[in-house]
Design an enzyme around this catalytic site. Structure first.
Site, PDB file in Angstrom:
ATOM      1  N   CYS A 146      -9.766  -5.048   0.421  1.00 56.03           N
ATOM      2  CA  CYS A 146      -8.996  -3.804   0.465  1.00 56.03           C
ATOM      3  C   CYS A 146      -8.751  -3.316   1.891  1.00 56.03           C
ATOM      4  O   CYS A 146      -7.959  -2.399   2.103  1.00 56.03           O
ATOM      5  CB  CYS A 146      -9.683  -2.722  -0.361  1.00 56.03           C
ATOM      6  SG  CYS A 146      -9.409  -2.921  -2.125  1.00 56.03           S
TER       7      CYS A 146
ATOM      8  N   LYS B 175      -5.149  -3.323   3.036  1.00 54.41           N
ATOM      9  CA  LYS B 175      -4.237  -2.276   2.573  1.00 54.41           C
ATOM     10  C   LYS B 175      -3.521  -1.623   3.762  1.00 54.41           C
ATOM     11  O   LYS B 175      -4.103  -1.490   4.830  1.00 54.41           O
ATOM     12  CB  LYS B 175      -5.097  -1.216   1.889  1.00 54.41           C
ATOM     13  CG  LYS B 175      -4.534  -0.626   0.623  1.00 54.41           C
ATOM     14  CD  LYS B 175      -5.656   0.060  -0.132  1.00 54.41           C
ATOM     15  CE  LYS B 175      -5.141   0.901  -1.279  1.00 54.41           C
ATOM     16  NZ  LYS B 175      -6.213   1.412  -2.120  1.00 54.41           N
TER      17      LYS B 175
ATOM     18  N   ASP C 209      -2.960   9.619  -7.541  1.00 52.07           N
ATOM     19  CA  ASP C 209      -3.919   9.228  -8.567  1.00 52.07           C
ATOM     20  C   ASP C 209      -4.088   7.708  -8.550  1.00 52.07           C
ATOM     21  O   ASP C 209      -3.423   7.011  -7.791  1.00 52.07           O
ATOM     22  CB  ASP C 209      -3.443   9.712  -9.948  1.00 52.07           C
ATOM     23  CG  ASP C 209      -4.157  10.995 -10.361  1.00 52.07           C
ATOM     24  OD1 ASP C 209      -5.388  10.955 -10.426  1.00 52.07           O
ATOM     25  OD2 ASP C 209      -3.471  12.023 -10.597  1.00 52.07           O
ATOM     26  N   ASP C 210      -4.968   7.221  -9.425  1.00 47.35           N
ATOM     27  CA  ASP C 210      -5.273   5.790  -9.416  1.00 47.35           C
ATOM     28  C   ASP C 210      -4.214   4.953 -10.108  1.00 47.35           C
ATOM     29  O   ASP C 210      -4.060   3.776  -9.811  1.00 47.35           O
ATOM     30  CB  ASP C 210      -6.627   5.556 -10.087  1.00 47.35           C
ATOM     31  CG  ASP C 210      -7.731   6.236  -9.316  1.00 47.35           C
ATOM     32  OD1 ASP C 210      -7.980   5.813  -8.183  1.00 47.35           O
ATOM     33  OD2 ASP C 210      -8.310   7.205  -9.820  1.00 47.35           O
TER      34      ASP C 210
ATOM     35  N   ASP D 100      -2.737  -3.988  -8.038  1.00 50.98           N
ATOM     36  CA  ASP D 100      -3.556  -4.093  -6.839  1.00 50.98           C
ATOM     37  C   ASP D 100      -3.636  -5.561  -6.425  1.00 50.98           C
ATOM     38  O   ASP D 100      -3.955  -6.414  -7.245  1.00 50.98           O
ATOM     39  CB  ASP D 100      -4.967  -3.564  -7.140  1.00 50.98           C
ATOM     40  CG  ASP D 100      -5.482  -2.690  -6.020  1.00 50.98           C
ATOM     41  OD1 ASP D 100      -5.209  -3.030  -4.857  1.00 50.98           O
ATOM     42  OD2 ASP D 100      -6.147  -1.685  -6.298  1.00 50.98           O
TER      43      ASP D 100
HETATM   44 CO    CO Z   1      -7.994   3.699  -7.426  1.00 48.42          CO
END
Ligand code: CO
Length: 401
Positions: A64, A67, A96-97, A114
């Site tokens: 991550c 990112k 939000d997710d 993702d």
């Molecule tokens: Co998330």
């Protein structure tokens, strides 16, 4: 077997144009052809394409940490049209997710995607981590994940297809554990490996856990230790402690499913998962969207073995600094809380845990339920102190009450 006819046809065209037709930056004949007698353009592959390569040696930023930073992202997304559709319950506006789209009064679609670079060396474990990380956003919204599509970027002309196969196997196995069916996917040729999933689930519109409903008095619970970003960076420079790496790998491979089930059973309204923007970035979004000030007890945060030592020794990656640029606006460090504790808050997580804001009266039961379900690292790390400007007050430890 070399197809000389095909090679002659392809190379003839390349030589005439003055460069390789597959990669116009290369001359024809290229170095690979001169050294190993292989023409990738003609569909030939190296017999000895590496199979047992350590994946993290192939990437610039692991997991991550690859990112795009929040500051850059806000600039890149500026001025894009907003969604005005009453069926869209959650869009990217609120950080939000996952996005949520209402189908019926009792059902909504919850979707997230993702994709990231290898964070461990073993392809199968990387696949598991990519899957656990992708499905986590559905859990963070209180959703029940159902289907997934894979997205793979892979240097298929340089590495053995068996590596890609192991990655996919790890991903599919982990999603099966989550009860998610992989319906298909998309692959692209790339210089760097990247892997992840777009995941779709269902959630009851009244039961989704967003980042905007935290209230004063709520207790903050984190379900996995943090420090994966610092450990990954330390590994790249040969300084990671074996014990910490092993703990982090086990943690990253674990689904947030049990944590999400305990959370749903407790009737929680506010949660997120801690990923690339670090604890400060994701908790800062909860504070901002809920309009509250929160307190975090630095010494109560579960952290992988060796991470604090690495931070003290200055093993702090650029990804941490990019998170600091954005999220330090939220953080107010009290006297007594060291600078290294604040740095820990900016550590980017890969496949991190859930961060839950639960009503104080329900917190002890939820913590017990988490431990009972095997979420052993779950810990109270702070509380929501009052209504107000988005702020994270970092204390060394919880005040005695
Ligand atoms: Co998330």
């Amino acid at each position: 077997m070399i197809d000389y006819q095909k090679r002659k046809r392809v190379m003839g065209r390349s030589i005439k144009l003055g460069h390789c037709i597959c990669n116009p930056k290369d001359p024809c004949p290229c170095d690979l052809f001169k050294q190993k007698n292989v023409c990738l353009c003609a569909g030939e592959r190296e017999e000895d394409a590496p199979e047992d390569v350590a994946l993290t040696t192939l990437v610039e930023n692991a997991g991550c940490a690859s990112k795009i930073g929040q500051e850059d992202l806000k600039r890149a997304l500026a001025g894009l049209p907003r969604v005005f559709d009453p069926r869209v319950l959650v869009s990217s506006d609120t950080c939000d997710d996952a996005g949520v789209y209402k189908l019926t009064p009792n059902t909504a679609l919850v979707q997230s995607v993702d994709v990231f670079t290898p964070v461990v060396d073993d392809p199968y474990a990387f696949g598991e981590i990519a899957a656990a990380n992708s499905v986590s956003d559905i859990y963070a919204m209180g959703g029940n994940p159902l289907t997934a599509l894979s997205i793979v970027a892979f240097p298929i002309d340089k590495l053995s297809p068996r590596i890609m196969n192991r990655m996919l196997q790890g991903g599919v196995d982990k999603l099966r554990e989550a009860g998610v069916a992989v319906l298909g996917g998309h692959s692209i040729k790339d210089r760097e490996i990247k892997f992840g999933f777009a995941v779709t689930g269902l959630v009851h519109p009244d039961k989704m856990t967003v980042n905007s409903k935290a209230e004063p008095g709520d207790v903050l619970i984190l379900t996995k230790p943090i420090g994966t970003g610092t450990l990954s960076f330390a590994r790249q420079i040969g300084r990671a402690p074996a014990e910490g790496l092993a703990e982090a790998e086990l943690s990253m491979r674990a689904l947030n499913r049990a944590a999400a089930e305990a959370m749903s059973a407790a009737g929680v309204t506010t949660a997120t998962d801690i990923t690339g923007f670090g604890l400060a970035g994701h908790l800062g979004e909860i504070a901002a969207q809920s309009g509250v000030e929160v307190e975090v007890y630095g010494e109560a945060i579960p952290v992988f073995t060796g991470v604090m030592d690495l931070i003290r020794e200055g093993v702090i990656s650029g990804a941490v600094e990019r998170n600091r640029e954005y999220a330090s606006a939220f953080v107010k460090r009290e006297k007594g809380a060291g600078e290294e504790l604040e740095t820990l808050l900016y550590d980017p997580q890969t496949s991190g845990g859930l961060l839950i804001a639960v009503r104080k009266s329900k917190a002890p039961a939820l913590l017990a339920a988490l431990h009972k379900r095997g979420v052993s690292a779950a810990a109270v790390i702070g509380r929501v102190s009052r209504k107000g400007a988005a702020r994270i007050v970092l204390r060394a430890k919880a005040p005695r009450s």
